[in-house]
Design a protein around this motif. Sequence first.
Motif, short mmCIF file in Angstrom:
data_model
loop_
_atom_site.label_atom_id
_atom_site.label_comp_id
_atom_site.label_asym_id
_atom_site.label_seq_id
_atom_site.Cartn_x
_atom_site.Cartn_y
_atom_site.Cartn_z
N PRO A 25 0.86 -1.29 -0.03
CA PRO A 25 0.18 0.04 0.07
C PRO A 25 0.82 1.16 -0.01
N GLU A 66 -6.78 8.02 -4.68
CA GLU A 66 -7.49 6.97 -4.68
C GLU A 66 -8.11 6.68 -3.11
N SER A 69 -7.47 1.53 -2.32
CA SER A 69 -6.23 0.99 -2.94
C SER A 69 -6.31 0.86 -4.24
N ILE A 70 -5.28 0.81 -4.93
CA ILE A 70 -5.34 0.76 -6.45
C ILE A 70 -6.05 -0.47 -6.97
N GLU A 208 -2.85 6.77 -1.87
CA GLU A 208 -3.99 5.87 -1.76
C GLU A 208 -4.50 6.36 -0.51
N SER A 209 -5.57 5.55 0.02
CA SER A 209 -6.56 6.04 1.39
C SER A 209 -6.46 7.42 1.43
N ALA A 233 -5.55 1.41 3.85
CA ALA A 233 -6.75 1.39 2.88
C ALA A 233 -7.70 0.38 3.84
#
Length: 473
Positions: A25, A66, A69-70, A208-209, A233
């Motif tokens: 992550p 995002e 997560s991707i 992310e997150s 995430a």
Amino acid sequence: MDVHTALADASTVPYWLDTELRPTPLPPLTEDRSADLLVVGGGYTGLWTALQAKERDPERHVVLVEANSIGWAASGRNGGFCAASLTHGYDNGATHLPEENERLAQLGRENLDAIEAAIARYGMDCEFERTGELDVATEDYQVADLRAGHDPEAGFIFYDQQQLAQLVKSPTYKAALWDSREVAMVHPAKLCWELLRVVRELGVEVYESTKVTSVTDRKSTVEVTTETNEAGAGANEAGSRATITANRVALATNVFPSLLKRVSLHTVPVYDYALMTEPLTPEQMDSIGWEGRQGIGDCANRFHYYRLTADNRILFGGWDAVYHYGRQVSWKYDQRPETFETLAEHFFATFPQLEGLRFTHKWGGPIDTCSRFFSFFTTAYGKKVAMAAGFTGLGVGASRFAGTVMLDLLSGESTELTELEMVRRLPLPFPPEPAAWLGIKLTTRALIRSDENEGRRGPLLKVLDAVGMGFDS
């Protein structure tokens, strides 16, 4: 073995995501940033947009955020059918956009070629196989339409029942039309992760997150407020807030609630489900044939789609498309035992010679559906913000095209793509609740009755066809 036994040990994690290859992550955004281009959403649409933005201008400062997560949502859990069609099939395109349907078909083929070229150019390990797809008839009345599609020069090849039995062995098959050029198979999650690798190598900042909570026009820029999840995430507790100031913003949130309120009624989330088998033995593979490894889909309104993986598992999905009142999107809907049991029964009816095979994974997820069943586009704040959504299950390929369109829209220039009616015209919105729920329930029942009546469309479906909201799988 009954279906309960076959499903007993199946993991509820989507097969594609259940691997040690899943990237570590990335951290959330915890401080204010600025960017030339901000991409919101880490699925196919956002990733292809970021990649093409850097290809067009390597010096452009691109940031992608995002919320989870991707590739965790639809992009990482779909069937992996990467189709050329931008309009959910040629006939659906002819219904909605008859004057430009031929050009859209050509643009779709060019788009699939560009995806294949990008995968080769960047060395993406995503199990890309350009096998085509077999549309199979499982009822006698479906055969004539498939036979009418026979056009070898265009890559469409008809097989009667005896010929088809030499390709894939199933007692349910009556005939098939092989679209030999316009569909590829991919490992959907690996495609996401490889796109992530490439965009980061090209200099895109990825967080992310990091959930975007608001978009505000600030004269020459757009200000985006984010809420970050410092616990990682999927955690429930929100962390810090940050602001991103961007010259341009591309919204690629698809099935999730739109950040542009005026299009909030243009999509509904519909849940789709799939099973994955354990790997087939060489003897089991011999019993079904399928040496061409084509994707397969049947011709009913409530259809199945299925394909082989690199290690000869079979993904088997489709049939139920479930809408929850209030446009709800929730992890709790990812599991639906009654649908999994139905799919398992249908699997063994399709391939009775595989009796005894077990399923290792069962999962579901929401699809962003719009009333014309292919993507739509809009802009906001003086064309500083662009949005794409509504792929209705065919986003694996069409998402790259959507990224191309959004970048053209954000350029402020008039291009062939920005002038397409597909791009300029929004589909009809769905009504608010409770009308949306009632309408979808009645339409689902009408589609089931149509399947039971040799495909004849009843009064409700004819009305929906007339107003441009008719569904043809």
